[in-house]
Motif scaffolding. Sequence first.
Motif, PDB file in Angstrom:
ATOM      1  N   ALA A  22      -1.959   6.833   6.806  1.00 36.69           N
ATOM      2  CA  ALA A  22      -1.285   7.576   5.761  1.00 36.69           C
ATOM      3  C   ALA A  22      -2.221   7.908   4.614  1.00 36.69           C
ATOM      4  CB  ALA A  22      -0.102   6.787   5.252  1.00 36.69           C
ATOM      5  N   GLU A  23      -2.018   9.080   4.071  1.00 40.37           N
ATOM      6  CA  GLU A  23      -2.875   9.538   2.993  1.00 40.37           C
ATOM      7  C   GLU A  23      -2.072   9.746   1.728  1.00 40.37           C
ATOM      8  OE1 GLU A  23      -6.279  12.181   5.029  1.00 40.37           O
ATOM      9  OE2 GLU A  23      -4.270  12.937   5.266  1.00 40.37           O
ATOM     10  N   HIS A  56      -5.971  12.506   0.332  1.00 45.71           N
ATOM     11  CA  HIS A  56      -7.130  11.627   0.455  1.00 45.71           C
ATOM     12  C   HIS A  56      -6.668  10.238   0.872  1.00 45.71           C
ATOM     13  CE1 HIS A  56      -7.225   9.049  -3.308  1.00 45.71           C
ATOM     14  NE2 HIS A  56      -6.092   9.686  -3.382  1.00 45.71           N
ATOM     15  N   PRO A  57      -7.466   9.555   1.709  1.00 41.91           N
ATOM     16  CA  PRO A  57      -7.074   8.212   2.143  1.00 41.91           C
ATOM     17  C   PRO A  57      -7.040   7.279   0.944  1.00 41.91           C
ATOM     18  CG  PRO A  57      -9.070   8.987   3.258  1.00 41.91           C
ATOM     19  CD  PRO A  57      -8.759   9.970   2.210  1.00 41.91           C
ATOM     20  N   MET A  58      -6.057   6.377   0.966  1.00 43.67           N
ATOM     21  CA  MET A  58      -5.897   5.490  -0.180  1.00 43.67           C
ATOM     22  C   MET A  58      -7.035   4.478  -0.240  1.00 43.67           C
ATOM     23  SD  MET A  58      -3.333   6.565  -1.692  1.00 43.67           S
ATOM     24  CE  MET A  58      -3.281   5.272  -2.901  1.00 43.67           C
ATOM     25  N   GLN A  59      -7.478   4.205  -1.465  1.00 47.27           N
ATOM     26  CA  GLN A  59      -8.434   3.117  -1.681  1.00 47.27           C
ATOM     27  C   GLN A  59      -7.694   1.807  -1.465  1.00 47.27           C
ATOM     28  OE1 GLN A  59     -11.755   3.453  -2.751  1.00 47.27           O
ATOM     29  NE2 GLN A  59     -11.356   5.557  -2.121  1.00 47.27           N
ATOM     30  N   LYS A  66       0.836  -1.206   0.000  1.00 43.34           N
ATOM     31  CA  LYS A  66       0.000   0.000   0.000  1.00 43.34           C
ATOM     32  C   LYS A  66       0.869   1.254   0.000  1.00 43.34           C
ATOM     33  CE  LYS A  66      -2.083   2.082   3.307  1.00 43.34           C
ATOM     34  NZ  LYS A  66      -2.902   2.503   4.452  1.00 43.34           N
ATOM     35  N   VAL A  67       2.038   1.126   0.623  1.00 47.73           N
ATOM     36  CA  VAL A  67       2.947   2.268   0.674  1.00 47.73           C
ATOM     37  C   VAL A  67       3.368   2.656  -0.744  1.00 47.73           C
ATOM     38  CG1 VAL A  67       5.104   3.104   1.617  1.00 47.73           C
ATOM     39  CG2 VAL A  67       3.704   1.561   2.943  1.00 47.73           C
ATOM     40  N   LEU A  68       3.539   1.651  -1.592  1.00 45.46           N
ATOM     41  CA  LEU A  68       3.869   1.933  -2.995  1.00 45.46           C
ATOM     42  C   LEU A  68       2.736   2.706  -3.665  1.00 45.46           C
ATOM     43  CD1 LEU A  68       5.516  -1.356  -4.299  1.00 45.46           C
ATOM     44  CD2 LEU A  68       6.619   0.814  -3.831  1.00 45.46           C
ATOM     45  N   ASP A  69       1.486   2.362  -3.319  1.00 52.03           N
ATOM     46  CA  ASP A  69       0.340   3.073  -3.897  1.00 52.03           C
ATOM     47  C   ASP A  69       0.357   4.551  -3.517  1.00 52.03           C
ATOM     48  OD1 ASP A  69      -0.555   0.791  -5.015  1.00 52.03           O
ATOM     49  OD2 ASP A  69      -2.172   0.417  -3.586  1.00 52.03           O
TER      50      ASP A  69
END
Lengths: 147, 121
Positions: free
Chosen positions: A71-72, A52-55, A5-8
Amino acid sequence: MNLFKVLDISGSALLAERQRAEVVASNMANAESTHTAEGGPYKRMHVVFGAHPMQKSGFAMTLASFNDMNAEGVRVERVVQDGAPPVRRFEPGHPDADADGYVAYPAINPVEEMVNLMGSARAYQLNASAVQSTKNMIQASIDIIKS
Amino acid sequence: MSLFNSSQMELLTRYLDLTATRQSLVTGNIANVDTPGYRTRDIDFHGELQRALQGDGSETTEPVAREVQGLIARPDGNNVSIDRESMLLSEVQLEFSSAELLLKSEFKTLNLAINEGNGAI
């Protein structure tokens, strides 16, 4: 914590910064455009960033332990037009000149655009190194299994 | 204490978890370096580690992200400091890889204990 998710998050920033660079490039390209499809001179554009919060991605959804905290990422909320009035130059021979012989040019300052472009390029670099660092961490986790 | 789940391994797992959480926050801060009004967020790393260690391990304690105080905000309300974030980025990566190496050596020891017993009988 899911490192994918960090990559996203970094990915969202790379995308947003690239869009910003595109808008800046379009501003510079159209610095002298005196007429557009909507009529009147080209209007300078700005991007508005928003956190914005990640999907959750499909992969993250499948992980039960996925922890959706904190994290956003970032995205381009909208692209707005600058309200600055056009610059009027006296060019009576110009086809877009008004009755007084003035032509309306977009109020674009190339120096300002260059500074914006540099800011965008630097932010892109910083996010690219964040991707690199996250990739190293994921690789390190994989190496635990290998040994 | 069980052989496969020593307290040392437990500790390293928590540590890795926390560094990964921190990486996500640092990355989020970097991503929002140009977002107006964004405030830098971080966890209290040592506090969270202490908290994780004091728990009995049955329930996972969720780390809490807080706004970082004492940073200088720009006129647009954003207070992300690129220096702080890039320094943290490398710091977190080093922390992660050192914990990862230690965990690897734990497994290596375990592997050694398993394999060296082979010819004993």
